[in-house]
Design a protein around this motif. Structure first.
Motif, PDB file in Angstrom:
ATOM      1  N   ARG A   1       0.862  -1.368  -0.008  1.00 27.63           N
ATOM      2  CA  ARG A   1       0.095   0.012  -0.021  1.00 27.63           C
ATOM      3  C   ARG A   1       0.855   1.248  -0.012  1.00 27.63           C
ATOM      4  O   ARG A   1       0.278   2.270  -0.607  1.00 27.63           O
ATOM      5  N   THR A   2       2.059   1.097   0.242  1.00 29.20           N
ATOM      6  CA  THR A   2       3.051   2.414   0.398  1.00 29.20           C
ATOM      7  C   THR A   2       3.873   2.274  -0.644  1.00 29.20           C
ATOM      8  O   THR A   2       4.357   3.159  -1.475  1.00 29.20           O
ATOM      9  N   GLU A   3       4.707   1.133  -0.783  1.00 30.13           N
ATOM     10  CA  GLU A   3       5.667   0.998  -1.810  1.00 30.13           C
ATOM     11  C   GLU A   3       5.040   0.688  -3.079  1.00 30.13           C
ATOM     12  O   GLU A   3       6.093   0.984  -4.093  1.00 30.13           O
ATOM     13  N   GLY A   4       3.922   0.160  -3.315  1.00 28.39           N
ATOM     14  CA  GLY A   4       3.775  -0.017  -4.727  1.00 28.39           C
ATOM     15  C   GLY A   4       4.204  -1.211  -5.271  1.00 28.39           C
ATOM     16  O   GLY A   4       4.963  -1.918  -4.824  1.00 28.39           O
ATOM     17  N   TRP A   5       3.786  -1.707  -6.404  1.00 29.02           N
ATOM     18  CA  TRP A   5       4.197  -2.629  -7.381  1.00 29.02           C
ATOM     19  C   TRP A   5       4.665  -2.262  -8.802  1.00 29.02           C
ATOM     20  O   TRP A   5       3.985  -1.342  -9.121  1.00 29.02           O
ATOM     21  N   LYS A   6       5.641  -3.023  -9.207  1.00 30.37           N
ATOM     22  CA  LYS A   6       5.815  -2.910 -10.640  1.00 30.37           C
ATOM     23  C   LYS A   6       5.049  -3.929 -11.212  1.00 30.37           C
ATOM     24  O   LYS A   6       4.864  -5.024 -10.834  1.00 30.37           O
ATOM     25  N   VAL A   7       4.325  -3.577 -12.325  1.00 33.73           N
ATOM     26  CA  VAL A   7       3.504  -4.601 -13.332  1.00 33.73           C
ATOM     27  C   VAL A   7       4.288  -4.850 -14.544  1.00 33.73           C
ATOM     28  O   VAL A   7       4.705  -3.784 -15.021  1.00 33.73           O
ATOM     29  N   VAL A   8       3.849  -5.866 -15.072  1.00 34.52           N
ATOM     30  CA  VAL A   8       3.922  -6.204 -16.678  1.00 34.52           C
ATOM     31  C   VAL A   8       2.509  -6.302 -17.247  1.00 34.52           C
ATOM     32  O   VAL A   8       1.625  -6.855 -16.795  1.00 34.52           O
TER      33      VAL A   8
ATOM     34  N   ARG B   1       9.518 -12.061 -14.801  1.00 34.78           N
ATOM     35  CA  ARG B   1       9.797 -10.818 -15.378  1.00 34.78           C
ATOM     36  C   ARG B   1      10.196  -9.672 -14.509  1.00 34.78           C
ATOM     37  O   ARG B   1      10.663  -8.689 -14.972  1.00 34.78           O
ATOM     38  N   GLY B   2      10.153 -10.210 -13.403  1.00 32.82           N
ATOM     39  CA  GLY B   2      11.022  -9.151 -12.280  1.00 32.82           C
ATOM     40  C   GLY B   2       9.701  -8.097 -11.804  1.00 32.82           C
ATOM     41  O   GLY B   2      10.267  -7.149 -11.199  1.00 32.82           O
ATOM     42  N   ALA B   3       8.577  -8.575 -12.012  1.00 32.07           N
ATOM     43  CA  ALA B   3       7.493  -7.738 -11.775  1.00 32.07           C
ATOM     44  C   ALA B   3       6.782  -8.369 -10.485  1.00 32.07           C
ATOM     45  O   ALA B   3       6.907  -9.290 -10.227  1.00 32.07           O
ATOM     46  N   ASP B   4       6.059  -7.293  -9.825  1.00 28.04           N
ATOM     47  CA  ASP B   4       5.029  -7.992  -8.631  1.00 28.04           C
ATOM     48  C   ASP B   4       3.812  -8.356  -9.010  1.00 28.04           C
ATOM     49  O   ASP B   4       3.126  -9.229  -8.416  1.00 28.04           O
ATOM     50  N   ASN B   5       3.462  -7.942 -10.301  1.00 31.92           N
ATOM     51  CA  ASN B   5       1.902  -8.388 -10.637  1.00 31.92           C
ATOM     52  C   ASN B   5       1.747  -8.041 -12.071  1.00 31.92           C
ATOM     53  O   ASN B   5       2.654  -7.850 -12.758  1.00 31.92           O
ATOM     54  N   ALA B   6       0.601  -8.338 -12.758  1.00 28.88           N
ATOM     55  CA  ALA B   6       0.441  -8.309 -13.989  1.00 28.88           C
ATOM     56  C   ALA B   6      -0.798  -7.607 -14.407  1.00 28.88           C
ATOM     57  O   ALA B   6      -1.709  -7.735 -13.446  1.00 28.88           O
ATOM     58  N   VAL B   7      -1.014  -6.968 -15.310  1.00 30.77           N
ATOM     59  CA  VAL B   7      -2.110  -6.480 -16.062  1.00 30.77           C
ATOM     60  C   VAL B   7      -2.536  -7.055 -17.116  1.00 30.77           C
ATOM     61  O   VAL B   7      -1.598  -7.129 -18.052  1.00 30.77           O
ATOM     62  N   TYR B   8      -3.652  -7.566 -17.287  1.00 29.82           N
ATOM     63  CA  TYR B   8      -3.989  -8.249 -18.708  1.00 29.82           C
ATOM     64  C   TYR B   8      -4.688  -7.308 -19.751  1.00 29.82           C
ATOM     65  O   TYR B   8      -5.383  -6.294 -19.250  1.00 29.82           O
ATOM     66  N   LEU B   9      -4.206  -7.652 -20.874  1.00 30.48           N
ATOM     67  CA  LEU B   9      -4.496  -6.830 -21.937  1.00 30.48           C
ATOM     68  C   LEU B   9      -5.392  -7.763 -22.734  1.00 30.48           C
ATOM     69  O   LEU B   9      -5.089  -8.861 -22.906  1.00 30.48           O
ATOM     70  N   SER B  10      -6.567  -7.120 -23.371  1.00 38.37           N
ATOM     71  CA  SER B  10      -7.092  -8.126 -24.294  1.00 38.37           C
ATOM     72  C   SER B  10      -6.200  -8.067 -25.713  1.00 38.37           C
ATOM     73  O   SER B  10      -5.228  -7.456 -25.890  1.00 38.37           O
ATOM     74  N   SER B  11      -6.582  -9.200 -26.414  1.00 40.13           N
ATOM     75  CA  SER B  11      -5.867  -9.260 -27.587  1.00 40.13           C
ATOM     76  C   SER B  11      -5.744  -8.243 -28.535  1.00 40.13           C
ATOM     77  O   SER B  11      -4.908  -7.882 -29.371  1.00 40.13           O
ATOM     78  N   ASP B  12      -6.709  -7.152 -28.545  1.00 38.36           N
ATOM     79  CA  ASP B  12      -6.664  -6.118 -29.433  1.00 38.36           C
ATOM     80  C   ASP B  12      -6.283  -4.744 -28.474  1.00 38.36           C
ATOM     81  O   ASP B  12      -6.718  -3.704 -28.797  1.00 38.36           O
ATOM     82  N   GLY B  13      -5.870  -5.009 -27.323  1.00 41.76           N
ATOM     83  CA  GLY B  13      -5.043  -3.969 -26.749  1.00 41.76           C
ATOM     84  C   GLY B  13      -5.578  -3.079 -25.791  1.00 41.76           C
ATOM     85  O   GLY B  13      -5.235  -2.043 -25.175  1.00 41.76           O
TER      86      GLY B  13
ATOM     87  N   PRO C   1      -0.670   1.113  -5.275  1.00 43.21           N
ATOM     88  CA  PRO C   1      -0.273   2.016  -6.293  1.00 43.21           C
ATOM     89  C   PRO C   1       0.801   1.402  -7.396  1.00 43.21           C
ATOM     90  O   PRO C   1       1.517   0.756  -6.964  1.00 43.21           O
ATOM     91  N   ILE C   2       0.547   1.509  -8.533  1.00 47.42           N
ATOM     92  CA  ILE C   2       1.445   1.145  -9.622  1.00 47.42           C
ATOM     93  C   ILE C   2       2.664   1.907  -9.755  1.00 47.42           C
ATOM     94  O   ILE C   2       2.391   3.080  -9.836  1.00 47.42           O
ATOM     95  N   THR C   3       3.708   1.562  -9.630  1.00 47.05           N
ATOM     96  CA  THR C   3       4.830   2.475  -9.741  1.00 47.05           C
ATOM     97  C   THR C   3       5.653   2.282 -11.232  1.00 47.05           C
ATOM     98  O   THR C   3       6.563   3.093 -11.637  1.00 47.05           O
ATOM     99  N   GLU C   4       5.622   1.351 -11.820  1.00 42.74           N
ATOM    100  CA  GLU C   4       6.425   0.881 -12.957  1.00 42.74           C
ATOM    101  C   GLU C   4       5.343   0.058 -13.965  1.00 42.74           C
ATOM    102  O   GLU C   4       4.534  -0.943 -13.363  1.00 42.74           O
ATOM    103  N   VAL C   5       5.218   0.226 -15.304  1.00 46.79           N
ATOM    104  CA  VAL C   5       4.670  -0.510 -16.218  1.00 46.79           C
ATOM    105  C   VAL C   5       5.457  -0.957 -17.433  1.00 46.79           C
ATOM    106  O   VAL C   5       5.899  -0.197 -17.975  1.00 46.79           O
ATOM    107  N   ASP C   6       5.659  -2.201 -17.166  1.00 43.15           N
ATOM    108  CA  ASP C   6       6.657  -2.884 -18.382  1.00 43.15           C
ATOM    109  C   ASP C   6       8.167  -2.214 -18.405  1.00 43.15           C
ATOM    110  O   ASP C   6       8.561  -1.752 -19.386  1.00 43.15           O
ATOM    111  N   GLY C   7       8.384  -1.849 -17.044  1.00 43.78           N
ATOM    112  CA  GLY C   7       9.850  -1.445 -16.942  1.00 43.78           C
ATOM    113  C   GLY C   7       9.948   0.301 -16.930  1.00 43.78           C
ATOM    114  O   GLY C   7      10.905   0.767 -16.776  1.00 43.78           O
ATOM    115  N   LYS C   8       8.766   0.854 -17.337  1.00 49.20           N
ATOM    116  CA  LYS C   8       8.729   2.259 -17.408  1.00 49.20           C
ATOM    117  C   LYS C   8       7.954   2.697 -16.217  1.00 49.20           C
ATOM    118  O   LYS C   8       6.936   2.749 -15.765  1.00 49.20           O
TER     119      LYS C   8
END
Lengths: 297, 297
Positions: free
Chosen positions: A137-144, A183-195, A269-276
């Protein structure tokens, strides 16, 4: 992890009245390590059932109505007999009061199609006191971001794929979390196949764009988030606008804050998405978690 | 349905040697109706495990090597500890010999990730004598084609969706069978979202085109079929060519025969696809089922 406490529920039909001993008499605390499920139960052989996980604060399960609405909806999508919500409400109270009040916890509700050939639901609750420090809740997560494989218009086209149902068939969700870790992330966000942004394997996605909180609309084959509903209710009280809409993957990068929301972890809070690195709104994060922790619903 | 017999297996690591009492001592027949699975077992809460269903003839489980290869492959895709195949072979023999020899039967093998937090696989077998008259093998089935939602190139793009693994997360497969029944069909054939024939919810698809037997290639995110492998081995003996390739939905309509193949039902000829009658090869159907029934592997 503290040992979970399991409560076996003698599942009643939706229209049944409580027995002479009250619904309390249909809920039994299992002994430590006791097997309670038969080998032919379809929960265990086919993932054929539904579940909910509720947060527990001070022994009090949170957002029960929202979880029960979703439970009933999932059951309907799977053509399971409707759950008797009064019975589950009593069972939930019993399980909640078995948890210590000095820490947060969670209760998982499992409702199975039952033993193959018997046409009778089985169910149980798993109450767990958390030993998590909730640094998320304070440090957040990196996601892919990871492809969910489905187009965003799946719900209309293929309801037999059970979009929007919270089923016990979660092997893919678990594999996705392993891929994120790889991939070194804490969690994932699913994208639909059309983005389009969908959800995370165990949480909903929330974005802030100026004075508006945004979440992906649920008709793209994702679960309605119970914590997201609580957050939108809070947002209205705070004068923030709320919006359910299609969210593009690129929106994750140029929002004023992105969070994963779930019943026990609450707002991460998300701090990074795909390394950004992305913008992190620490003030709103704190405000959200404080308000979610202050609930005693 | 005759009552299934459940055998609990005290699952050993792949590299373990048999205990003093032999692998036999690690297999226990459960009492009728006895619960054997804990409420926190990931098979029952997440569909997080793998399974196989073997046909049994004269108490003899069929195509054991092919099923065990697929079991090990599924386990690897889910990052489960590798199964100890010698242990499972003994368990399979014990379960097979508990079945009556005067009828066909089946054994389901369930291998779970185990109780959450314990990092130890759990597993069991379900042996069932069939009371099916197997009319499917002569009368055939009507099928409908239903979208699986995934593109045919999923395996390359998204291995975290577990294409090719036979997981316990089968709620979607069961929902697909209900949708087929709702449409007046006996079964369904999945199409990829871009129109290729994949598999059925519980079986593989076989086509005859002249002197060639064809099955969809498995790198489109489907299971390698154990009965399909047996059929291809028979075809080679019979001088028929065999081919794994991309199969178009339209190929179902203009083949010289289409079958669903599975371990217990064996070869079921398809008589209609989406309401359109198709060519039925009764002679090859009979020959296939006779040969599959004559196996004692």
């Amino acid at each position: 992890m503290p040992e979970p406490i399991v409560f076996v529920v003698d599942v009643a039909p939706a229209d049944a009245s409580p027995p002479a001993g009250g619904w309390e008499s249909t809920v039994r605390r299992a002994a430590s390590g006791e097997p309670i499920v038969r080998g032919t139960d379809l929960a265990a052989t086919r993932g054929d059932g539904v579940f909910e996980t509720l947060g527990v604060l001070d022994g009090c399960p949170q957002a029960v109505d929202a979880h029960f609405w979703r439970l009933a909806n999932s059951a309907e999508l799977l053509e399971l007999p409707a759950p008797n919500l009064e019975q589950w409400r009593v069972a939930m109270r019993i399980a909640g009061s078995a948890l210590p009040t000095d820490r947060q916890g969670g209760i998982k509700l499992v409702l199975s199609r039952g033993v193959e050939g018997e046409e009778r639901s089985t169910g149980w609750l798993i109450a767990t006191a958390s030993d998590d420090d909730f640094a998320n809740r304070t440090e957040g997560w990196k996601v892919v971001t990871l492809d969910r494989g489905y187009r965003h218009d799946l719900s209309e086209r293929a309801p037999w794929l059970l979009p929007g149902a919270k089923t016990l068939s979660y092997a893919v969700n678990m594999a996705t979390l392993r891929e994120a870790a790889r991939r070194g992330a804490d969690n994932a966000v699913y994208l639909s196949s059309d983005g389009y942004v969908m959800e995370a394997p165990q949480s909903s996605v929330l974005l802030r764009r100026g004075d508006t909180l945004v979440t992906p609309k649920t008709d793209i084959g994702i679960l309605p988030g119970t914590t997201q509903l609580s957050v939108f209710a809070l947002a209205s009280q705070w004068g923030l606008a709320t919006e359910d809409r299609l969210v593009q993957a690129s929106d994750l990068l140029d929002s004023d804050g992105v969070w994963l929301l779930s019943s026990v972890k609450l707002a991460t809070p998300i701090t990074e998405v795909d390394g950004k690195p992305i913008a992190v709104d620490r003030e709103l994060t704190e405000r959200l978690n404080a308000a979610l922790l202050a609930r005693r619903e």
